[in-house]
Write an enzyme that holds these catalytic residues in place. Structure first.
Site, PDB file in Angstrom:
ATOM      1  N   SER A  94       6.019   1.775  -2.871  1.00 33.66           N
ATOM      2  CA  SER A  94       5.658   0.348  -2.913  1.00 33.66           C
ATOM      3  C   SER A  94       6.169  -0.326  -4.176  1.00 33.66           C
ATOM      4  O   SER A  94       5.934   0.165  -5.280  1.00 33.66           O
ATOM      5  CB  SER A  94       4.135   0.174  -2.910  1.00 33.66           C
ATOM      6  OG  SER A  94       3.545   0.909  -1.903  1.00 33.66           O
ATOM      7  N   HIS A 141       6.200  -5.127   7.701  1.00 33.30           N
ATOM      8  CA  HIS A 141       6.471  -4.004   6.804  1.00 33.30           C
ATOM      9  C   HIS A 141       7.899  -3.566   7.035  1.00 33.30           C
ATOM     10  O   HIS A 141       8.262  -3.228   8.164  1.00 33.30           O
ATOM     11  CB  HIS A 141       5.537  -2.848   7.163  1.00 33.30           C
ATOM     12  CG  HIS A 141       4.960  -2.164   5.978  1.00 33.30           C
ATOM     13  ND1 HIS A 141       5.394  -0.943   5.533  1.00 33.30           N
ATOM     14  CD2 HIS A 141       3.978  -2.545   5.132  1.00 33.30           C
ATOM     15  CE1 HIS A 141       4.696  -0.599   4.472  1.00 33.30           C
ATOM     16  NE2 HIS A 141       3.830  -1.554   4.197  1.00 33.30           N
ATOM     17  N   HIS A 147       2.258   6.059   6.126  1.00 26.76           N
ATOM     18  CA  HIS A 147       1.094   6.591   5.403  1.00 26.76           C
ATOM     19  C   HIS A 147       0.070   7.158   6.380  1.00 26.76           C
ATOM     20  O   HIS A 147      -0.141   6.606   7.470  1.00 26.76           O
ATOM     21  CB  HIS A 147       0.424   5.477   4.574  1.00 26.76           C
ATOM     22  CG  HIS A 147       1.276   4.946   3.469  1.00 26.76           C
ATOM     23  ND1 HIS A 147       2.064   3.833   3.617  1.00 26.76           N
ATOM     24  CD2 HIS A 147       1.445   5.376   2.201  1.00 26.76           C
ATOM     25  CE1 HIS A 147       2.702   3.598   2.480  1.00 26.76           C
ATOM     26  NE2 HIS A 147       2.348   4.517   1.604  1.00 26.76           N
ATOM     27  N   TYR A 161      -3.076   6.965   6.044  1.00 21.19           N
ATOM     28  CA  TYR A 161      -4.185   6.015   6.231  1.00 21.19           C
ATOM     29  C   TYR A 161      -3.897   4.943   7.278  1.00 21.19           C
ATOM     30  O   TYR A 161      -4.789   4.240   7.731  1.00 21.19           O
ATOM     31  CB  TYR A 161      -4.593   5.359   4.897  1.00 21.19           C
ATOM     32  CG  TYR A 161      -3.528   4.518   4.221  1.00 21.19           C
ATOM     33  CD1 TYR A 161      -3.152   3.266   4.724  1.00 21.19           C
ATOM     34  CD2 TYR A 161      -2.896   4.960   3.076  1.00 21.19           C
ATOM     35  CE1 TYR A 161      -2.181   2.501   4.119  1.00 21.19           C
ATOM     36  CE2 TYR A 161      -1.918   4.194   2.445  1.00 21.19           C
ATOM     37  CZ  TYR A 161      -1.571   2.970   2.978  1.00 21.19           C
ATOM     38  OH  TYR A 161      -0.599   2.228   2.376  1.00 21.19           O
ATOM     39  N   GLU A 162      -2.633   4.819   7.673  1.00 19.51           N
ATOM     40  CA  GLU A 162      -2.304   3.847   8.717  1.00 19.51           C
ATOM     41  C   GLU A 162      -2.663   4.385  10.099  1.00 19.51           C
ATOM     42  O   GLU A 162      -2.579   3.653  11.088  1.00 19.51           O
ATOM     43  CB  GLU A 162      -0.814   3.517   8.670  1.00 19.51           C
ATOM     44  CG  GLU A 162      -0.412   2.737   7.417  1.00 19.51           C
ATOM     45  CD  GLU A 162       1.094   2.542   7.326  1.00 19.51           C
ATOM     46  OE1 GLU A 162       1.600   1.597   7.933  1.00 19.51           O
ATOM     47  OE2 GLU A 162       1.763   3.355   6.648  1.00 19.51           O
ATOM     48  N   ALA A 183       3.861   4.564  -6.000  1.00 18.55           N
ATOM     49  CA  ALA A 183       3.001   3.840  -6.931  1.00 18.55           C
ATOM     50  C   ALA A 183       1.657   4.560  -6.914  1.00 18.55           C
ATOM     51  O   ALA A 183       1.181   4.949  -5.852  1.00 18.55           O
ATOM     52  CB  ALA A 183       2.822   2.406  -6.459  1.00 18.55           C
ATOM     53  N   MET A 227      -1.759   7.824  -2.523  1.00 20.47           N
ATOM     54  CA  MET A 227      -2.046   8.014  -1.091  1.00 20.47           C
ATOM     55  C   MET A 227      -0.826   8.468  -0.288  1.00 20.47           C
ATOM     56  O   MET A 227      -0.775   8.279   0.924  1.00 20.47           O
ATOM     57  CB  MET A 227      -2.586   6.697  -0.509  1.00 20.47           C
ATOM     58  CG  MET A 227      -3.772   6.120  -1.256  1.00 20.47           C
ATOM     59  SD  MET A 227      -4.224   4.501  -0.620  1.00 20.47           S
ATOM     60  CE  MET A 227      -5.324   3.911  -1.921  1.00 20.47           C
ATOM     61  N   SER A 228       0.149   9.024  -0.966  1.00 17.60           N
ATOM     62  CA  SER A 228       1.365   9.429  -0.240  1.00 17.60           C
ATOM     63  C   SER A 228       1.943  10.710  -0.841  1.00 17.60           C
ATOM     64  O   SER A 228       1.218  11.508  -1.417  1.00 17.60           O
ATOM     65  CB  SER A 228       2.405   8.296  -0.329  1.00 17.60           C
ATOM     66  OG  SER A 228       2.848   8.118  -1.667  1.00 17.60           O
ATOM     67  N   ASN A 249      -1.603   1.399 -12.344  1.00 15.05           N
ATOM     68  CA  ASN A 249      -2.945   1.010 -12.823  1.00 15.05           C
ATOM     69  C   ASN A 249      -3.619   2.293 -13.279  1.00 15.05           C
ATOM     70  O   ASN A 249      -3.194   3.390 -12.902  1.00 15.05           O
ATOM     71  CB  ASN A 249      -3.756   0.390 -11.674  1.00 15.05           C
ATOM     72  CG  ASN A 249      -3.839   1.313 -10.467  1.00 15.05           C
ATOM     73  OD1 ASN A 249      -2.906   1.357  -9.654  1.00 15.05           O
ATOM     74  ND2 ASN A 249      -4.900   2.079 -10.368  1.00 15.05           N
ATOM     75  N   HIS A 290      -4.203  -4.737  -4.873  1.00 12.29           N
ATOM     76  CA  HIS A 290      -2.906  -4.292  -4.354  1.00 12.29           C
ATOM     77  C   HIS A 290      -1.776  -5.159  -4.924  1.00 12.29           C
ATOM     78  O   HIS A 290      -0.697  -4.660  -5.232  1.00 12.29           O
ATOM     79  CB  HIS A 290      -2.912  -4.338  -2.823  1.00 12.29           C
ATOM     80  CG  HIS A 290      -1.610  -3.943  -2.211  1.00 12.29           C
ATOM     81  ND1 HIS A 290      -1.084  -2.665  -2.352  1.00 12.29           N
ATOM     82  CD2 HIS A 290      -0.699  -4.640  -1.488  1.00 12.29           C
ATOM     83  CE1 HIS A 290       0.082  -2.610  -1.736  1.00 12.29           C
ATOM     84  NE2 HIS A 290       0.336  -3.795  -1.202  1.00 12.29           N
TER      85      HIS A 290
END
Ligand code: HPA
Length: 270
Positions: free
Chosen positions: A28, A59, A81, A83-84, A111, A209-210, A233, A245
């Site tokens: 990202s 996307h 991902h 989570y998708e 990220a 998350m990836s 972050n 985000h």
């Protein structure tokens, strides 16, 4: 699955003539590298037979073939991902295709949140190991020995030789970097403060998350992986403000210039 992969591969081979040995997965806000690609040829994921269907409207999802400073590359712009709602096999499907296209080395970027307090937003971290907290993994299920072994070694998920080369290049380019362990969380919520305390105690320097599913499959297929995480972050409980985000993407975009400089040289030298 093997036949499906080959069908995807045949389609791609019918569209592009180059045979890149290096692939880069763009995280990202880290998509700027596509601007360095000469003679770019795009293939949208939706055109490739058997590729997962994107669930996110607008996307961008495409493979970009071309060359960077004379080196043939394959860029993956937009990843799938967990989570998708994709299965782990779908998340990692492009890696299987890359392997059959002849890719030998993969640079994975992302990220993520920083847990190691020596990092700050904008730090680029060389990933030297991962912790899989997805509660799932892409190798579950019947194993096809044509692809890889049932019980793959995972003692060097990120190739030390590539890490050392990346360090030398960063020093030459005067790019500051960190190094550490990436913990992969399933998301899509940003972790709780207690979860961050727990995984920090267990050795994680960053969380995202990836990356972990793709790294597992690349190793299973015998490919060399280099991972570069952009700390966008500090993780929950370490940073005082709530996550956003937008801020994640904004920070990644700022770090993207250094990441691009770095990756371009890495591509030339590996
Ligand atoms: N946690 C998980 N994923 C992330 C984060 C984070 O703090 N920042 C960017 N991706």
């Amino acid at each position: 699955m093997y036949d499906k992969i080959m069908e995807s591969v045949d389609y791609i081979k019918g569209k592009v003539s180059i045979k890149p040995k290096i692939a880069i997965i763009l995280g990202s806000g880290l998509g700027d590298l596509v601007n360095s690609v000469k003679n770019a040829q795009d293939i949208p994921y939706e055109n490739i037979p058997n590729f997962p269907i994107s669930t996110v409207k607008g996307h961008e999802g495409k493979l970009v073939f071309g060359n960077i400073n004379g080196v043939e590359v394959l860029l993956m712009q937009g990843r799938f991902h967990y989570y998708e709602g994709y299965t782990m096999k779908e998340v990692t499907y492009p890696i299987y295709v890359m392997k059959q296209l002849g890719v030998e080395k993969i640079i994975v970027t992302n990220a993520c949140g920083g847990i190691n307090k020596s990092f700050e937003p904008g730090t680029l971290m060389l990933i030297n190991d991962f912790i899989n907290l997805f509660g799932d993994n892409p190798l579950i299920g019947v194993n096809d020995e044509r692809l890889g072994t049932r019980f793959p070694d995972m003692s060097e998920p990120y190739k030390i030789e590539l890490i050392n080369k990346a360090k030398k290049i960063a020093d030459k380019l005067e790019i500051k970097y960190g190094e550490g362990v990436y913990a992969g969380f399933m998301g899509p919520y940003y972790e709780t403060a207690a979860e961050i305390v727990m995984i920090g105690k267990h050795g994680a320097d960053a969380v995202g998350m990836s990356t972990v599913p793709e790294t597992i499959v690349a190793n299973y297929l015998g490919m060399d992986v280099l991972g570069i995480a952009c700390i966008t972050n500090m993780a929950t409980g370490i940073q005082k403000v709530k996550h956003s985000h937008e801020r994640v993407v904004e920070t990644a975009k700022k770090a993207s210039a250094d990441l691009c400089r770095w990756v371009v040289r890495i591509i030339e030298e590996i």
